[in-house]
Design an enzyme around this catalytic site. Structure first.
Site, PDB file in Angstrom:
ATOM      1  CD1 TRP B 140       0.134  -0.946   3.305  1.00 62.42           C
ATOM      2  CD2 TRP B 140      -0.027   1.278   3.273  1.00 62.42           C
ATOM      3  NE1 TRP B 140       0.684  -0.480   4.471  1.00 62.42           N
ATOM      4  CE2 TRP B 140       0.591   0.882   4.480  1.00 62.42           C
ATOM      5  CE3 TRP B 140      -0.240   2.643   3.037  1.00 62.42           C
ATOM      6  CZ2 TRP B 140       1.014   1.803   5.440  1.00 62.42           C
ATOM      7  CZ3 TRP B 140       0.185   3.545   4.005  1.00 62.42           C
ATOM      8  CH2 TRP B 140       0.801   3.123   5.182  1.00 62.42           C
ATOM      9  CG  ASP B 170      -2.632   9.260   9.878  1.00 61.03           C
ATOM     10  OD1 ASP B 170      -1.529   8.694   9.892  1.00 61.03           O
ATOM     11  OD2 ASP B 170      -3.642   8.798  10.438  1.00 61.03           O
ATOM     12  CE1 TYR B 233      13.721   1.636  15.261  1.00 58.52           C
ATOM     13  CE2 TYR B 233      13.850   1.357  17.630  1.00 58.52           C
ATOM     14  CZ  TYR B 233      14.175   0.931  16.360  1.00 58.52           C
ATOM     15  OH  TYR B 233      14.938  -0.177  16.176  1.00 58.52           O
ATOM     16  CB  SER B 236       2.503   1.293  12.384  1.00 59.45           C
ATOM     17  OG  SER B 236       2.382   2.401  11.550  1.00 59.45           O
ATOM     18  CE1 TYR B 238      10.564  -1.411  11.971  1.00 56.64           C
ATOM     19  CE2 TYR B 238       8.563  -2.646  11.495  1.00 56.64           C
ATOM     20  CZ  TYR B 238       9.472  -2.144  12.403  1.00 56.64           C
ATOM     21  OH  TYR B 238       9.295  -2.362  13.744  1.00 56.64           O
ATOM     22  CG  HIS B 241       5.908   6.773   8.115  1.00 54.39           C
ATOM     23  ND1 HIS B 241       6.518   5.530   8.228  1.00 54.39           N
ATOM     24  CD2 HIS B 241       5.028   6.841   9.141  1.00 54.39           C
ATOM     25  CE1 HIS B 241       6.023   4.890   9.273  1.00 54.39           C
ATOM     26  NE2 HIS B 241       5.115   5.664   9.855  1.00 54.39           N
ATOM     27  CB  VAL B 242       8.154  12.804   8.807  1.00 55.11           C
ATOM     28  CG1 VAL B 242       8.109  13.929   9.843  1.00 55.11           C
ATOM     29  CG2 VAL B 242       9.600  12.361   8.559  1.00 55.11           C
ATOM     30  CG  HIS B 243       3.805  10.349  12.407  1.00 50.75           C
ATOM     31  ND1 HIS B 243       2.679   9.569  12.267  1.00 50.75           N
ATOM     32  CD2 HIS B 243       4.857   9.492  12.403  1.00 50.75           C
ATOM     33  CE1 HIS B 243       3.036   8.307  12.190  1.00 50.75           C
ATOM     34  NE2 HIS B 243       4.352   8.227  12.277  1.00 50.75           N
TER      35      HIS B 243
END
Lengths: 302, 302
Positions: B140, B170, B233, B236, B238, B241-243
């Site tokens: 995905w 998100d 870390y 969810s 690998y 990605h940055v939130h």
């Protein structure tokens, strides 16, 4: 009695003569509310924090079976109820600050938040000066360290003036429900905050980590693998203290913008004694915080 | 009546004959608890959700003045109380599922959590091997990067294969309520996690910080001072990605045991390119996680 001069273990309708003047903040998810109010015929404002108690495993069966239920929905396998418990169950806890200053009112009010990206220079030129000008009294910390108050609550003490500390339950914890276990280690040494930690602090920090977790395991049977151990920056008071909270407890102040793991602090200082002197530290300030005002005056927020 | 067949507006001790067989989950911050139990003399399990009601602005003054207070602490201007309200205040809501299947039971059950203190060696010998053996498909993610899916949701893209990324909402965010704004930047470069970041990653990380926040300010008018920007870390999935989440939003995964500020990551790598290769990283694992099993097999948990 209402002015807080009563003995512990006293019971009564202490807030019978209390009049709410405003709701300062509410959190419907955490079921808490903070109020400002007055006692009839008395001077001074009181700030009151109300927080519903969590359900208690030991008593929940009794609570349910003795609660009057009002059915509000009934659909297939699902039904919902409003519950009215009998009067012998403690339902919420109340913390009162009286008399409260304007600073207390602001502290417990809802406000906009902003991230400060505090470089070493901003710390020296803005933060440090602001904190020196606006010192909250921390008499209550000295009362604990000098055993004038709360000495019966002490879980562990190492009396060494340089590397020692007192470990006691945080005010947020009732000392019963282990899932919300929350203790604080307050250092005997007068260190203001994370910014002042360096390699000279290592024996103190390692002592807190080791003796603190051992005391918690011994007293409460909670192993280190179930604990979150951290320091706040900015802290709520400028006398070094370390938080120990149960992993299961979604404690306030565990956000990456406020909490710094004790284990990582030790590792970073071992790598570089000046790590926290030089590091850019990020944290949130609320609109009415003196720090927000100081950064605004400095032209930090556009 | 106890089997949920009663009319709405009925009142009574509906749980008088209820026996709790286990506590499935509790959340002491949100003041909720889920239970499994049985009604005496009846077949089938019931799953019951209990949740304390929030304080109500309209009735809180009345609640306080009519509650019996038990003073539990008195120090300087601070005092604390346990409050016992009279019986006419609804205190908690109850949702019952009856009869409940095993799926309902699992859905409302808690798993134990443990802190892993992952040293460099444990990463090499336990974590890395475990993750290689248990690769979840991240098809995905590739579908997004190759514009096969969700391309209409893209807020910003820098197509550079080394330093570029795609920024999109998100799944937890509805793209409307700005107070719960939550976006994710997914890198074109195939980097697994925080452990693999070093000075070669700096142009990518700085690009995400700068272009990501500029895009969010332009598109949603939320400045960088209102954003929490971080990496998980363990993540969810690998693929780096940055939130980006709104400060006001109490987003899941912002705990110091999971979130690492992008700004601090950049600073730490600038100080030492191998910072994240060598650092001891702390995070929580749940009882049923493959990583928990791997650490258990390794003898990490006593």
């Amino acid at each position: 009695n209402a002015d807080g001069a009563g003995d512990e273990d006293e019971r009564g309708l202490f807030f019978k003569d209390f009049t709410t003047t405003s709701v300062l903040r509410e959190d419907t998810k955490a079921k808490l509310m903070t109020l400002k109010g007055k006692f009839n015929g008395k001077d001074g404002d009181a700030v009151v924090l109300l927080e519903k108690l969590p359900f208690d495993k030991e008593t929940v069966a009794n609570l349910m079976s003795s609660s009057t239920m009002h059915q509000t929905l009934n659909n297939d396998i699902y039904s919902t109820y409003e519950a009215f418990p009998p009067t012998n169950f403690p339902d919420y806890k109340t913390t009162m600050i009286y008399p409260a200053t304007e600073k207390h009112v602001i502290k417990y009010s809802e406000q906009d938040m902003y991230v400060v990206r505090e470089t070493k220079d901003l710390y020296e030129n803005v933060t440090k000066q602001c904190l020196e000008k606006n010192q909250f009294s921390i008499q209550w910390v000295y009362n604990i360290l000098e055993k004038k108050c709360e000495s019966e609550r002490i879980v562990f003490e190492d009396p060494d003036p340089v590397n020692g500390f007192i470990l006691l339950p945080d005010l947020k914890w009732n000392r019963k429900d282990l899932d919300s276990l929350y203790l604080v280690a307050i250092t005997h040494n007068h260190i203001k905050s994370l910014r002042d930690l360096n390699k000279e602090s290592l024996p103190l920090l390692k002592n807190i980590l080791k003796s603190g977790t051992e005391a918690i395991e011994k007293e409460f049977n909670i192993p280190v693998s179930k604990l979150r151990i951290y320091v706040h920056y900015q802290p709520s008071y400028y006398h070094l203290h370390v938080h120990f909270s149960n992993l299961k407890f979604d404690a306030p102040g565990t956000d990456v913008l406020r909490a710094h793991l004790l284990d990582s602090i030790i590792e970073n200082i071992e790598m570089d004694s000046q790590y926290y002197e030089n590091k850019t530290l990020h944290y949130t300030v609320k609109e009415n915080d003196v720090l927000h005002q100081a950064y605004k005056d400095h032209g930090y927020f556009k």
